[in-house]
Design an enzyme around this catalytic site. Structure first.
Site, PDB file in Angstrom:
ATOM      1  N   ASP A  35     -25.893  42.527  86.282  1.00  0.00           N
ATOM      2  CA  ASP A  35     -24.775  42.061  87.445  1.00  0.00           C
ATOM      3  C   ASP A  35     -25.339  41.947  88.724  1.00  0.00           C
ATOM      4  OD1 ASP A  35     -22.722  42.296  85.258  1.00  0.00           O
ATOM      5  OD2 ASP A  35     -22.130  44.478  85.772  1.00  0.00           O
ATOM      6  N   LYS A  56     -20.808  37.957  88.958  1.00  0.00           N
ATOM      7  CA  LYS A  56     -19.667  37.094  89.199  1.00  0.00           C
ATOM      8  C   LYS A  56     -19.686  36.547  90.680  1.00  0.00           C
ATOM      9  CE  LYS A  56     -16.601  39.404  86.112  1.00  0.00           C
ATOM     10  NZ  LYS A  56     -17.612  40.143  85.467  1.00  0.00           N
ATOM     11  N   MET A 168     -13.721  48.339  95.936  1.00  0.00           N
ATOM     12  CA  MET A 168     -13.061  46.903  95.849  1.00  0.00           C
ATOM     13  C   MET A 168     -11.648  46.820  96.864  1.00  0.00           C
ATOM     14  SD  MET A 168     -13.419  46.004  91.694  1.00  0.00           S
ATOM     15  CE  MET A 168     -13.492  47.922  91.231  1.00  0.00           C
TER      16      MET A 168
HETATM   17  N1  SAH Z   1     -19.873  50.442  88.776  1.00  0.00           N
HETATM   18  C1  SAH Z   1     -20.007  50.287  90.127  1.00  0.00           C
HETATM   19  C2  SAH Z   1     -18.766  49.943  90.855  1.00  0.00           C
HETATM   20  C3  SAH Z   1     -18.529  48.445  90.696  1.00  0.00           C
HETATM   21  S1  SAH Z   1     -16.865  48.010  91.456  1.00  0.00           S
HETATM   22  C4  SAH Z   1     -20.304  51.908  90.914  1.00  0.00           C
HETATM   23  O1  SAH Z   1     -20.212  52.637  90.029  1.00  0.00           O
HETATM   24  O2  SAH Z   1     -20.613  51.809  92.070  1.00  0.00           O
HETATM   25  C5  SAH Z   1     -17.599  47.057  92.840  1.00  0.00           C
HETATM   26  C6  SAH Z   1     -17.187  47.888  94.070  1.00  0.00           C
HETATM   27  O3  SAH Z   1     -18.253  49.062  94.097  1.00  0.00           O
HETATM   28  C7  SAH Z   1     -17.431  46.831  95.411  1.00  0.00           C
HETATM   29  O4  SAH Z   1     -16.551  46.275  95.561  1.00  0.00           O
HETATM   30  C8  SAH Z   1     -17.660  48.251  96.312  1.00  0.00           C
HETATM   31  O5  SAH Z   1     -16.414  48.600  96.347  1.00  0.00           O
HETATM   32  C9  SAH Z   1     -18.378  49.436  95.428  1.00  0.00           C
HETATM   33  N2  SAH Z   1     -19.658  49.088  95.742  1.00  0.00           N
HETATM   34  C10 SAH Z   1     -20.687  48.902  95.034  1.00  0.00           C
HETATM   35  N3  SAH Z   1     -21.894  49.000  95.526  1.00  0.00           N
HETATM   36  C11 SAH Z   1     -21.666  49.261  96.859  1.00  0.00           C
HETATM   37  C12 SAH Z   1     -22.511  49.627  97.997  1.00  0.00           C
HETATM   38  N4  SAH Z   1     -23.830  49.482  97.807  1.00  0.00           N
HETATM   39  N5  SAH Z   1     -21.991  49.918  99.021  1.00  0.00           N
HETATM   40  C13 SAH Z   1     -20.717  49.877  99.232  1.00  0.00           C
HETATM   41  N6  SAH Z   1     -19.901  49.954  98.098  1.00  0.00           N
HETATM   42  C14 SAH Z   1     -20.384  49.345  97.136  1.00  0.00           C
END
Ligand code: SAH
Length: 245
Positions: A35, A56, A168
């Protein structure tokens, strides 16, 4: 050989936050379907695997979820070791369970490997404890982004006394602010906006519920970012203080 797919969490960005189990799965992978929020630095653990980017973002056309499902099934049935690598934890807003269900229905064994979710990493890297004795008795992970019309019970969230971690949420700050204010949360509730958690380019911006949207605008907050809303977001970032001292 039994067909098997590993659904692996790659953590929030810092490649050193991979679990040993994730590293072992990557070592034995023939195919890695990755991803876009995954830091490609983790691919050093699978130098011989075929890498497929199915994310995406980055201006690419998104790969439909149904297509990803079919690819996983096809490769697993060929006897290839498939690793589906997802940002953070596969089952926190990551569709991990949907993919696991699909694979299970097609007779394919699945193993899910936890990753450190962005909310946990972001808070910790800013010195914020998501729970704190006498201050926050719990933590609630939510997303403001829904594909259906379902909505959250903002009043319950506003009054829960738990720390809220919003995923998000960057494009939904106005809505989140209004909903929590209407739900009875105080306007000066501390908020931390954390961008690129755990990466060298991590940035954090502290504000409060009433001013968070303006603060995000001034700060030019960009995705990926999480919001931490709650009393604990007033905790100073002692790690940063120690580094700059
Ligand atoms: N499965 C992932 C979340 C996926 S949804 C997890 O457990 O972290 C995607 C969202 O995750 C982004 O829009 C943001 O809100 C958050 N996100 C993912 N990586 C991030 C990062 N390095 N810093 C801040 N927010 C992050």
């Amino acid at each position: 050989m039994n067909a098997k797919v590993w659904l692996v969490g790659a953590g929030p960005g810092d490649p050193d936050l991979l679990t040993l189990k994730a590293v072992k799965a990557l070592h034995q992978a023939d195919i890695v379907m990755i991803d876009d929020l995954v830091n490609t630095a983790v691919l050093e653990h699978c130098p011989h695997a075929r890498i497929m980017h199915v994310g995406k973002r980055g201006g690419c056309r998104s790969t439909p979820q149904a297509f990803i499902h079919r690819l996983m099934v096809r490769y697993a049935r060929q006897g290839q070791c498939v690793v589906r690598l997802k940002g953070g934890d596969p089952c926190i807003f990551g569709r991990g369970s949907e993919e696991a269900d699909w694979l299970g229905q097609h007779g394919i064994e699945v193993e899910i490997v936890n990753g450190i979710t962005a909310g946990l990493a972001g808070a910790t890297h800013c010195g914020i404890p998501l729970t704190l004795r006498g201050v926050a008795r719990g933590v609630t992970l939510i997303t403001a982004h829904t594909q259906d019309d379902s909505s959250l019970n903002w009043q319950a969230l506003a009054q829960s006394g738990t720390t809220l971690v919003v995923y998000m949420g960057v494009a939904k700050l106005a809505e989140i602010r209004e909903s929590l204010l209407a739900g009875g949360m105080r306007a000066d509730m501390p908020v931390a906006l954390i961008e690129n958690a755990s990466l060298p380019q991590q940035r954090e911006c502290r504000s409060n519920l009433a001013s968070m949207q303006q603060a995000a605008q001034d700060f030019r907050l960009k995705s990926p970012a999480i919001l931490v809303i709650g009393e604990v977001a007033a905790q100073p970032n002692l790690q940063l203080a120690a580094i700059s001292a």
